[in-house]
Design an enzyme around this catalytic site. Structure first.
Site, PDB file in Angstrom:
ATOM      1  N   LYS A   6       0.820  -1.276  -0.001  1.00  0.00           N
ATOM      2  CA  LYS A   6      -0.001   0.021  -0.053  1.00  0.00           C
ATOM      3  C   LYS A   6       0.988   1.291   0.059  1.00  0.00           C
ATOM      4  CE  LYS A   6      -4.208  -1.836   2.085  1.00  0.00           C
ATOM      5  NZ  LYS A   6      -5.262  -1.946   3.134  1.00  0.00           N
ATOM      6  N   ASP A  12     -10.109   2.711   2.098  1.00  0.00           N
ATOM      7  CA  ASP A  12     -10.255   2.094   3.279  1.00  0.00           C
ATOM      8  C   ASP A  12     -10.797   3.163   4.407  1.00  0.00           C
ATOM      9  OD1 ASP A  12      -9.287  -0.687   3.103  1.00  0.00           O
ATOM     10  OD2 ASP A  12      -7.131   0.120   3.351  1.00  0.00           O
TER      11      ASP A  12
HETATM   12  P1  NAP Z   1       0.579  -2.952   8.757  1.00  0.00           P
HETATM   13  O1  NAP Z   1       0.860  -1.840   7.953  1.00  0.00           O
HETATM   14  O2  NAP Z   1       1.454  -4.204   8.759  1.00  0.00           O
HETATM   15  O3  NAP Z   1       0.584  -2.487  10.420  1.00  0.00           O
HETATM   16  C1  NAP Z   1       0.278  -3.269  11.471  1.00  0.00           C
HETATM   17  C2  NAP Z   1       0.336  -2.227  12.818  1.00  0.00           C
HETATM   18  O4  NAP Z   1       0.116  -3.548  14.045  1.00  0.00           O
HETATM   19  C3  NAP Z   1       1.758  -1.914  13.136  1.00  0.00           C
HETATM   20  O5  NAP Z   1       1.665  -0.719  13.977  1.00  0.00           O
HETATM   21  C4  NAP Z   1       2.450  -3.039  14.115  1.00  0.00           C
HETATM   22  O6  NAP Z   1       3.197  -2.540  14.957  1.00  0.00           O
HETATM   23  C5  NAP Z   1       1.449  -3.508  14.794  1.00  0.00           C
HETATM   24  N1  NAP Z   1       1.340  -4.863  14.975  1.00  0.00           N
HETATM   25  C6  NAP Z   1       1.695  -5.993  14.355  1.00  0.00           C
HETATM   26  N2  NAP Z   1       1.788  -7.057  14.907  1.00  0.00           N
HETATM   27  C7  NAP Z   1       1.765  -6.530  16.385  1.00  0.00           C
HETATM   28  C8  NAP Z   1       1.785  -7.719  17.523  1.00  0.00           C
HETATM   29  N3  NAP Z   1       1.895  -8.785  17.656  1.00  0.00           N
HETATM   30  N4  NAP Z   1       1.551  -6.816  18.704  1.00  0.00           N
HETATM   31  C9  NAP Z   1       1.215  -5.468  18.592  1.00  0.00           C
HETATM   32  N5  NAP Z   1       1.249  -4.528  17.507  1.00  0.00           N
HETATM   33  C10 NAP Z   1       1.453  -5.330  16.307  1.00  0.00           C
HETATM   34  O7  NAP Z   1      -0.886  -3.459   8.599  1.00  0.00           O
HETATM   35  P2  NAP Z   1      -2.097  -2.814   8.397  1.00  0.00           P
HETATM   36  O8  NAP Z   1      -2.186  -2.803   6.756  1.00  0.00           O
HETATM   37  O9  NAP Z   1      -2.149  -1.666   8.967  1.00  0.00           O
HETATM   38  O10 NAP Z   1      -3.341  -3.646   8.516  1.00  0.00           O
HETATM   39  C11 NAP Z   1      -3.593  -4.171  10.025  1.00  0.00           C
HETATM   40  C12 NAP Z   1      -4.638  -4.965  10.205  1.00  0.00           C
HETATM   41  O11 NAP Z   1      -5.880  -4.442   9.749  1.00  0.00           O
HETATM   42  C13 NAP Z   1      -4.641  -6.355   9.301  1.00  0.00           C
HETATM   43  O12 NAP Z   1      -4.964  -7.547  10.076  1.00  0.00           O
HETATM   44  C14 NAP Z   1      -5.532  -6.153   8.227  1.00  0.00           C
HETATM   45  O13 NAP Z   1      -6.009  -7.473   7.819  1.00  0.00           O
HETATM   46  C15 NAP Z   1      -6.613  -5.274   8.696  1.00  0.00           C
HETATM   47  N6  NAP Z   1      -7.294  -4.469   7.662  1.00  0.00           N
HETATM   48  C16 NAP Z   1      -8.456  -4.811   7.356  1.00  0.00           C
HETATM   49  C17 NAP Z   1      -9.378  -3.927   6.456  1.00  0.00           C
HETATM   50  C18 NAP Z   1     -10.859  -4.241   6.189  1.00  0.00           C
HETATM   51  O14 NAP Z   1     -11.284  -3.988   5.209  1.00  0.00           O
HETATM   52  N7  NAP Z   1     -11.603  -5.100   7.442  1.00  0.00           N
HETATM   53  C19 NAP Z   1      -8.546  -3.237   5.887  1.00  0.00           C
HETATM   54  C20 NAP Z   1      -7.272  -2.902   5.938  1.00  0.00           C
HETATM   55  C21 NAP Z   1      -6.599  -3.614   6.635  1.00  0.00           C
HETATM   56  P3  NAP Z   1       4.705  -2.226  14.575  1.00  0.00           P
HETATM   57  O15 NAP Z   1       5.076  -1.122  13.776  1.00  0.00           O
HETATM   58  O16 NAP Z   1       5.399  -2.215  16.048  1.00  0.00           O
HETATM   59  O17 NAP Z   1       5.516  -3.588  13.670  1.00  0.00           O
END
Ligand code: NAP
Length: 287
Positions: free
Chosen positions: A75, A111
């Site tokens: 993204k 989103d």
């Molecule tokens: P991302 O860019 O990888 O960011 C993930 C965030 O979560 C980061 O701040 C990361 O922290 C933190 N994190 C990861 N693993 C963790 C853990 N074990 N404990 C605590 N914090 C943790 O991911 P993203 O694109 O933002 O997506 C996040 C979630 O939203 C995913 O599950 C995705 O599937 C979901 N999502 C859903 C939709 C929907 O339509 N429902 C749309 C978009 C995303 P660090 O910086 O410390 O690594």
């Protein structure tokens, strides 16, 4: 702020979702159903794109005039490569919806629409005033913009990596306080928040909770961006404990509906999208 303002001047010849991994994505399933229902003849496929092949794949998409969606981990990289970005995609620093116009890559972020729909659905009569957002990745940026569009400024962005939360607030340019998830101040915010949102992947592969429910106030609503068949464990437990709670399915449908409108200039039948998701095989990971 609303997607309706972003409509492709050249309808994509075909659609694709680019990610790594990506086979688990349900977007082709529910978008194909919506296109069939609307009488639109267009294929929607997955394409697994290892990061070092992203530029070549985007060049192929341009040549074939393909549009589609972008998922993790691309993204941010696609936002950096777009010739034109919507305001929300620029501020979130992330693109989840793209197409080409005269060969130039256009990027948008629906989103934001998806998150807004879920937050709206969870609004109690008095609305939300204090929000805790967990996680500081691409999805959290979209949620921050959705909160801003709803006029919510008392927002704490809590991340295990404090610097990432600070950088995200600066990039989005919205009001908010960055905290580490280890910061003792977080407890008071959690206890008094009207809404707590999970934008980390916790709970996607197992029943892990992003935050223990006994740290929340009795009236706190819960929005989990993660989705799983039957609901995430955190959402189910929150409902059992009497909280208003949603998982990420509505956001998935609403971001998809907004993207559909961008590509085709018409709204899809959302019920068709929901029905297609109901009958899809269980996802192994969220989109
Ligand atoms: P991302 O860019 O990888 O960011 C993930 C965030 O979560 C980061 O701040 C990361 O922290 C933190 N994190 C990861 N693993 C963790 C853990 N074990 N404990 C605590 N914090 C943790 O991911 P993203 O694109 O933002 O997506 C996040 C979630 O939203 C995913 O599950 C995705 O599937 C979901 N999502 C859903 C939709 C929907 O339509 N429902 C749309 C978009 C995303 P660090 O910086 O410390 O690594």
């Amino acid at each position: 702020m609303r997607t309706a303002a972003m409509i492709a001047t050249e309808r994509p010849a075909a659609l694709v979702i680019l990610g790594h991994p990506v086979a688990q994505s349900l977007s082709p399933v529910f978008q194909s159903a919506a296109m069939r229902a609307a009488g639109i003849d267009c294929a929607y496929t997955h394409r697994d794109v290892p990061p070092d092949t992203l530029d070549a794949v985007l060049a192929e998409c341009a040549a074939a005039r393909m549009g589609g969606n972008i998922t993790m981990p691309h993204k941010n990289a696609v936002a950096e490569r777009a010739a034109r970005l919507s305001d929300v995609a620029r501020r979130a620093g992330a693109v989840n919806t793209f197409w080409f116009e005269r060969g130039a890559l256009v990027g948008h972020n629906t989103d934001v629409d998806g998150a807004r729909a879920s937050i709206d659905a969870l609004a109690p009569a008095r609305g939300h005033d204090r929000v805790v957002l967990l996680g500081a990745g691409g999805a959290a940026g979209a949620v921050l913009l959705a909160l801003e569009s709803l006029g919510l400024s008392k927002v704490v962005l809590a991340s295990r990596t404090l610097a990432r939360a600070q950088a995200l607030l600066a990039c989005v340019g919205t009001a908010g306080i960055a905290l580490s998830t280890e910061d003792p101040q977080l407890d008071e915010w959690l206890a008094t928040a009207s809404l707590v949102i999970n934008a980390t992947p916790l709970g996607m592969k197992d029943d892990a909770f992003p935050i223990a429910l006994d740290r929340l106030g009795r009236d706190t609503a819960v929005f989990d961006l993660v989705y799983r068949r039957g609901g995430t464990a955190w959402m189910r437990a929150a409902r059992e404990a009497g909280h208003w709670a949603e998982d990420g399915l509505r956001m998935l449908v609403e971001q998809g509906a907004a993207a559909f409108t961008c590509w085709f200039g018409v709204s899809p039948d959302r019920q068709v999208m929901w029905d297609a998701l109901e009958s899809a095989p269980p996802p192994t990971r969220a989109r």
